[in-house]
Write a protein that holds these residues in place. Structure first.
Motif, PDB file in Angstrom:
ATOM      1  N   ALA A 185      -6.481  -7.859  37.877  1.00 26.51           N
ATOM      2  CA  ALA A 185      -7.414  -8.135  38.974  1.00 26.51           C
ATOM      3  C   ALA A 185      -8.783  -7.597  38.567  1.00 26.51           C
ATOM      4  O   ALA A 185      -8.881  -6.561  37.899  1.00 26.51           O
ATOM      5  N   ARG A 186      -9.820  -8.311  38.975  1.00 29.93           N
ATOM      6  CA  ARG A 186     -11.190  -7.895  38.683  1.00 29.93           C
ATOM      7  C   ARG A 186     -11.965  -7.817  39.986  1.00 29.93           C
ATOM      8  O   ARG A 186     -11.789  -8.653  40.865  1.00 29.93           O
ATOM      9  N   ALA A 187     -12.831  -6.802  40.076  1.00 23.60           N
ATOM     10  CA  ALA A 187     -13.569  -6.604  41.319  1.00 23.60           C
ATOM     11  C   ALA A 187     -14.947  -6.027  41.042  1.00 23.60           C
ATOM     12  O   ALA A 187     -15.168  -5.360  40.035  1.00 23.60           O
ATOM     13  N   LEU A 188     -15.861  -6.292  41.966  1.00 23.14           N
ATOM     14  CA  LEU A 188     -17.121  -5.570  42.019  1.00 23.14           C
ATOM     15  C   LEU A 188     -16.928  -4.426  42.998  1.00 23.14           C
ATOM     16  O   LEU A 188     -16.361  -4.609  44.078  1.00 23.14           O
ATOM     17  N   VAL A 189     -17.379  -3.246  42.615  1.00 23.29           N
ATOM     18  CA  VAL A 189     -17.250  -2.056  43.446  1.00 23.29           C
ATOM     19  C   VAL A 189     -18.659  -1.614  43.817  1.00 23.29           C
ATOM     20  O   VAL A 189     -19.495  -1.366  42.948  1.00 23.29           O
ATOM     21  N   PHE A 190     -18.916  -1.540  45.134  1.00 26.20           N
ATOM     22  CA  PHE A 190     -20.226  -1.151  45.639  1.00 26.20           C
ATOM     23  C   PHE A 190     -20.071   0.157  46.394  1.00 26.20           C
ATOM     24  O   PHE A 190     -19.242   0.255  47.304  1.00 26.20           O
ATOM     25  N   VAL A 191     -20.834   1.172  46.005  1.00 23.54           N
ATOM     26  CA  VAL A 191     -20.778   2.481  46.641  1.00 23.54           C
ATOM     27  C   VAL A 191     -22.172   2.812  47.173  1.00 23.54           C
ATOM     28  O   VAL A 191     -23.169   2.663  46.465  1.00 23.54           O
ATOM     29  N   SER A 192     -22.225   3.247  48.442  1.00 22.45           N
ATOM     30  CA  SER A 192     -23.511   3.578  49.040  1.00 22.45           C
ATOM     31  C   SER A 192     -23.354   4.753  50.009  1.00 22.45           C
ATOM     32  O   SER A 192     -22.423   4.758  50.810  1.00 22.45           O
ATOM     33  N   PRO A 193     -24.235   5.740  49.983  1.00 22.15           N
ATOM     34  CA  PRO A 193     -25.195   5.965  48.913  1.00 22.15           C
ATOM     35  C   PRO A 193     -24.463   6.395  47.641  1.00 22.15           C
ATOM     36  O   PRO A 193     -23.286   6.744  47.686  1.00 22.15           O
ATOM     37  N   THR A 194     -25.168   6.376  46.531  1.00 21.73           N
ATOM     38  CA  THR A 194     -24.534   6.682  45.254  1.00 21.73           C
ATOM     39  C   THR A 194     -23.864   8.043  45.284  1.00 21.73           C
ATOM     40  O   THR A 194     -22.778   8.214  44.755  1.00 21.73           O
ATOM     41  N   GLY A 195     -24.473   9.014  45.916  1.00 22.51           N
ATOM     42  CA  GLY A 195     -23.897  10.355  45.949  1.00 22.51           C
ATOM     43  C   GLY A 195     -23.585  10.823  44.544  1.00 22.51           C
ATOM     44  O   GLY A 195     -24.368  10.632  43.620  1.00 22.51           O
ATOM     45  N   LYS A 196     -22.407  11.393  44.365  1.00 21.88           N
ATOM     46  CA  LYS A 196     -22.015  11.896  43.059  1.00 21.88           C
ATOM     47  C   LYS A 196     -21.069  10.944  42.332  1.00 21.88           C
ATOM     48  O   LYS A 196     -20.485  11.298  41.320  1.00 21.88           O
ATOM     49  N   MET A 197     -20.895   9.733  42.834  1.00 18.42           N
ATOM     50  CA  MET A 197     -19.933   8.797  42.247  1.00 18.42           C
ATOM     51  C   MET A 197     -20.254   8.456  40.795  1.00 18.42           C
ATOM     52  O   MET A 197     -19.370   8.437  39.945  1.00 18.42           O
ATOM     53  N   TYR A 198     -21.505   8.177  40.499  1.00 17.85           N
ATOM     54  CA  TYR A 198     -21.864   7.842  39.120  1.00 17.85           C
ATOM     55  C   TYR A 198     -21.535   9.013  38.185  1.00 17.85           C
ATOM     56  O   TYR A 198     -20.920   8.841  37.136  1.00 17.85           O
ATOM     57  N   ASP A 199     -21.927  10.218  38.582  1.00 17.43           N
ATOM     58  CA  ASP A 199     -21.654  11.393  37.758  1.00 17.43           C
ATOM     59  C   ASP A 199     -20.153  11.615  37.593  1.00 17.43           C
ATOM     60  O   ASP A 199     -19.695  12.015  36.523  1.00 17.43           O
ATOM     61  N   TYR A 200     -19.392  11.348  38.649  1.00 20.75           N
ATOM     62  CA  TYR A 200     -17.939  11.488  38.577  1.00 20.75           C
ATOM     63  C   TYR A 200     -17.347  10.496  37.580  1.00 20.75           C
ATOM     64  O   TYR A 200     -16.546  10.873  36.719  1.00 20.75           O
ATOM     65  N   MET A 201     -17.742   9.237  37.671  1.00 19.72           N
ATOM     66  CA  MET A 201     -17.210   8.231  36.762  1.00 19.72           C
ATOM     67  C   MET A 201     -17.548   8.580  35.318  1.00 19.72           C
ATOM     68  O   MET A 201     -16.722   8.445  34.423  1.00 19.72           O
ATOM     69  N   ALA A 202     -18.760   9.036  35.076  1.00 20.55           N
ATOM     70  CA  ALA A 202     -19.147   9.440  33.722  1.00 20.55           C
ATOM     71  C   ALA A 202     -18.322  10.634  33.255  1.00 20.55           C
ATOM     72  O   ALA A 202     -17.924  10.705  32.091  1.00 20.55           O
ATOM     73  N   ALA A 203     -18.021  11.561  34.160  1.00 18.18           N
ATOM     74  CA  ALA A 203     -17.258  12.757  33.798  1.00 18.18           C
ATOM     75  C   ALA A 203     -15.806  12.447  33.454  1.00 18.18           C
ATOM     76  O   ALA A 203     -15.200  13.121  32.621  1.00 18.18           O
ATOM     77  N   ILE A 204     -15.236  11.425  34.107  1.00 15.93           N
ATOM     78  CA  ILE A 204     -13.822  11.130  33.855  1.00 15.93           C
ATOM     79  C   ILE A 204     -13.628  10.022  32.819  1.00 15.93           C
ATOM     80  O   ILE A 204     -12.494   9.647  32.516  1.00 15.93           O
ATOM     81  N   ASP A 205     -14.720   9.524  32.256  1.00 17.53           N
ATOM     82  CA  ASP A 205     -14.632   8.501  31.212  1.00 17.53           C
ATOM     83  C   ASP A 205     -13.763   9.012  30.069  1.00 17.53           C
ATOM     84  O   ASP A 205     -13.949  10.111  29.561  1.00 17.53           O
ATOM     85  N   GLY A 206     -12.788   8.204  29.683  1.00 18.45           N
ATOM     86  CA  GLY A 206     -11.913   8.534  28.566  1.00 18.45           C
ATOM     87  C   GLY A 206     -10.716   9.398  28.921  1.00 18.45           C
ATOM     88  O   GLY A 206      -9.841   9.613  28.084  1.00 18.45           O
ATOM     89  N   LEU A 207     -10.658   9.892  30.156  1.00 16.14           N
ATOM     90  CA  LEU A 207      -9.526  10.745  30.530  1.00 16.14           C
ATOM     91  C   LEU A 207      -8.251   9.934  30.700  1.00 16.14           C
ATOM     92  O   LEU A 207      -8.282   8.811  31.201  1.00 16.14           O
ATOM     93  N   THR A 208      -7.145  10.520  30.299  1.00 15.78           N
ATOM     94  CA  THR A 208      -5.833   9.884  30.470  1.00 15.78           C
ATOM     95  C   THR A 208      -4.904  10.740  31.319  1.00 15.78           C
ATOM     96  O   THR A 208      -3.800  10.314  31.635  1.00 15.78           O
ATOM     97  N   ASP A 209      -5.346  11.939  31.679  1.00 15.68           N
ATOM     98  CA  ASP A 209      -4.541  12.857  32.482  1.00 15.68           C
ATOM     99  C   ASP A 209      -4.936  12.732  33.956  1.00 15.68           C
ATOM    100  O   ASP A 209      -6.035  13.160  34.341  1.00 15.68           O
ATOM    101  N   PRO A 210      -4.055  12.159  34.797  1.00 15.92           N
ATOM    102  CA  PRO A 210      -4.400  12.003  36.223  1.00 15.92           C
ATOM    103  C   PRO A 210      -4.754  13.319  36.907  1.00 15.92           C
ATOM    104  O   PRO A 210      -5.619  13.347  37.781  1.00 15.92           O
TER     105      PRO A 210
END
Length: 142
Positions: free
Chosen positions: A102-127
């Motif tokens: 499945a493919r989706a567009l994800v819209f978050v408002s306001p950005t808050g810390k979401m961008y920083d969170y996604m960047a921080a968990i990039d590459g992680l495989t441990d839930p």
């Protein structure tokens, strides 16, 4: 970083930026202080466990495939062309039980810390590490 100007494609993201989180690809497309737009792919049997955003609303617009959302004791099934609003403060979980990507567009408002969170968990495989870092970025897993 402000991505509010310029064009982005799903294939290249904004200036080539892409993330892989628990094996699933996410591509940031645009970011401003008031909004973040990403493209996400959810492989068969993938899921995002129940969580809530303490300071931001999230909307998923399904481009292809089918997703299930569990929120407030209800299951919402959404196919291509459907948008699902996931309001701040309300726990929700996402599942791909369709057997297809499945493919989706994800819209978050306001950005808050979401961008920083996604960047921080990039590459992680441990839930567990993904959950731990969520607490530092206004996302609480329940």
């Amino acid at each position: 970083m402000d991505f509010s100007k310029g064009a982005a494609t799903i294939e290249q993201g904004f200036k080539g930026q892409k993330w892989t989180i628990l094996g699933e690809p996410y591509v940031p497309l645009h970011k401003t202080p008031s909004a973040l737009l990403m493209h996400a792919e959810f492989g068969p049997d993938s899921f995002v466990p129940a969580h809530l955003h303490e300071t931001q609303d999230e909307t998923l617009h399904i481009l292809e495939g089918e997703m299930q959302f569990e929120m407030e004791g209800e299951t919402i099934v959404a196919g291509a062309g459907t948008s699902v609003m996931l309001p701040m403060g309300i726990p929700h979980a996402l599942f791909n039980r369709s057997g297809k990507t499945a493919r989706a567009l994800v819209f978050v408002s306001p950005t808050g810390k979401m961008y920083d969170y996604m960047a921080a968990i990039d590459g992680l495989t441990d839930p567990a590490e993904v959950v731990r870092l969520g607490a530092e970025h206004e996302i609480r897993f329940v």
